[in-house]
Design a protein around this motif. Structure first.
Motif, PDB file in Angstrom:
ATOM      1  N   GLN A 214       0.943  -0.949   0.060  1.00 36.89           N
ATOM      2  CA  GLN A 214       0.067   0.073  -0.098  1.00 36.89           C
ATOM      3  C   GLN A 214       0.923   1.226  -0.012  1.00 36.89           C
ATOM      4  O   GLN A 214       1.913   1.176   0.181  1.00 36.89           O
ATOM      5  CB  GLN A 214      -0.946   0.061   1.278  1.00 36.89           C
ATOM      6  CG  GLN A 214      -1.840  -1.245   1.451  1.00 36.89           C
ATOM      7  CD  GLN A 214      -2.931  -0.912   0.001  1.00 36.89           C
ATOM      8  OE1 GLN A 214      -3.373   0.030  -0.295  1.00 36.89           O
ATOM      9  NE2 GLN A 214      -3.268  -1.975  -0.584  1.00 36.89           N
ATOM     10  N   VAL A 215       0.243   2.249  -0.407  1.00 38.07           N
ATOM     11  CA  VAL A 215       0.834   3.637  -0.243  1.00 38.07           C
ATOM     12  C   VAL A 215       0.072   4.684   0.259  1.00 38.07           C
ATOM     13  O   VAL A 215      -0.984   4.544   0.366  1.00 38.07           O
ATOM     14  CB  VAL A 215       0.971   4.248  -1.944  1.00 38.07           C
ATOM     15  CG1 VAL A 215       1.667   5.640  -2.180  1.00 38.07           C
ATOM     16  CG2 VAL A 215       1.921   3.303  -2.493  1.00 38.07           C
ATOM     17  N   GLN A 216       0.644   5.615   1.115  1.00 36.67           N
ATOM     18  CA  GLN A 216       0.086   6.630   1.500  1.00 36.67           C
ATOM     19  C   GLN A 216       0.819   7.982   1.339  1.00 36.67           C
ATOM     20  O   GLN A 216       2.014   8.061   1.148  1.00 36.67           O
ATOM     21  CB  GLN A 216       0.239   6.592   3.366  1.00 36.67           C
ATOM     22  CG  GLN A 216      -0.282   5.128   3.862  1.00 36.67           C
ATOM     23  CD  GLN A 216       0.440   4.101   3.898  1.00 36.67           C
ATOM     24  OE1 GLN A 216       1.671   4.068   3.863  1.00 36.67           O
ATOM     25  NE2 GLN A 216       0.103   2.911   3.325  1.00 36.67           N
ATOM     26  N   VAL A 217      -0.099   9.017   1.058  1.00 41.39           N
ATOM     27  CA  VAL A 217       0.437  10.261   0.803  1.00 41.39           C
ATOM     28  C   VAL A 217      -0.080  11.440   1.681  1.00 41.39           C
ATOM     29  O   VAL A 217      -1.479  11.284   2.169  1.00 41.39           O
ATOM     30  CB  VAL A 217       0.083  10.760  -0.726  1.00 41.39           C
ATOM     31  CG1 VAL A 217       0.837   9.851  -1.364  1.00 41.39           C
ATOM     32  CG2 VAL A 217      -1.386  10.563  -0.827  1.00 41.39           C
ATOM     33  N   VAL A 218       0.879  12.226   2.031  1.00 50.19           N
ATOM     34  CA  VAL A 218       0.229  13.354   3.167  1.00 50.19           C
ATOM     35  C   VAL A 218       0.851  14.589   2.359  1.00 50.19           C
ATOM     36  O   VAL A 218       1.787  15.047   2.044  1.00 50.19           O
ATOM     37  CB  VAL A 218       1.017  13.401   4.297  1.00 50.19           C
ATOM     38  CG1 VAL A 218       0.738  14.462   5.341  1.00 50.19           C
ATOM     39  CG2 VAL A 218       0.617  11.886   4.855  1.00 50.19           C
ATOM     40  N   GLU A 219      -0.301  15.693   2.339  1.00 52.97           N
ATOM     41  CA  GLU A 219      -0.096  16.823   1.637  1.00 52.97           C
ATOM     42  C   GLU A 219       0.456  18.019   2.796  1.00 52.97           C
ATOM     43  O   GLU A 219      -0.193  17.890   3.732  1.00 52.97           O
ATOM     44  CB  GLU A 219      -1.116  17.399   0.986  1.00 52.97           C
ATOM     45  CG  GLU A 219      -1.967  16.468  -0.113  1.00 52.97           C
ATOM     46  CD  GLU A 219      -2.886  15.701   0.118  1.00 52.97           C
ATOM     47  OE1 GLU A 219      -3.777  15.435  -0.487  1.00 52.97           O
ATOM     48  OE2 GLU A 219      -3.071  15.613   1.457  1.00 52.97           O
ATOM     49  N   SER A 220       1.065  18.878   2.403  1.00 52.19           N
ATOM     50  CA  SER A 220       1.435  19.938   3.348  1.00 52.19           C
ATOM     51  C   SER A 220       1.730  21.056   2.408  1.00 52.19           C
ATOM     52  O   SER A 220       1.969  21.338   1.274  1.00 52.19           O
ATOM     53  CB  SER A 220       2.512  19.617   4.340  1.00 52.19           C
ATOM     54  OG  SER A 220       3.845  19.500   3.566  1.00 52.19           O
ATOM     55  N   GLY A 221       1.914  22.242   3.302  1.00 50.48           N
ATOM     56  CA  GLY A 221       2.375  23.553   2.467  1.00 50.48           C
ATOM     57  C   GLY A 221       1.319  24.835   2.261  1.00 50.48           C
ATOM     58  O   GLY A 221       1.568  25.836   1.799  1.00 50.48           O
TER      59      GLY A 221
END
Length: 119
Positions: free
Chosen positions: A1-8
């Motif tokens: 599985q893959v996880q992504v987290v946005e920021s900025g």
């Protein structure tokens, strides 16, 4: 599985710039491409740009020349550099990783990061 987290995300004046980050974790090597989307209030989610595992990029016409998608493989992070921001760029920005598990492509979405452009 893959996880992504946005920021900025954040608040910026019209004409300003912001750089969004999308940090990926998990089965990084299975990622085929990562895309940036945005969703403004009352509107459908809109595709903005994509970058493949081979760093091929594509943009929708509305952001071409103002937004740049890039990747730092050492940090497992994809960026969306946004210039000349306009109030109509105000939205929640999401990244999505498309990855291959066996013979099936799957999506992993982040939680989004708010961008507000004041006039």
């Amino acid at each position: 599985q893959v996880q992504v987290v946005e920021s900025g995300g954040g608040l910026v004046q019209a004409g300003g710039s912001l750089r969004l980050s999308c940090a990926a974790s998990g089965s990084i090597r299975s990622i085929d491409f990562i895309a940036w989307y945005r969703q403004a209030p009352g509107k459908q989610r809109e595709l903005l740009a994509t970058i493949t595992s081979g760093s091929t990029t594509n943009y929708v016409d509305s952001v071409k020349g103002r937004f740049t998608i890039s990747r730092d493989n050492a940090k497992n992070t994809v960026y969306l550099q946004m210039y000349s921001l306009k109030p109509e760029d105000t939205a929640v920005y999401y990244c999505k990783a498309v990855f291959l598990i066996g013979s099936t492509y799957r999506d992993a979405w982040g939680q989004g990061t708010q961008v507000t452009v004041s006039s």
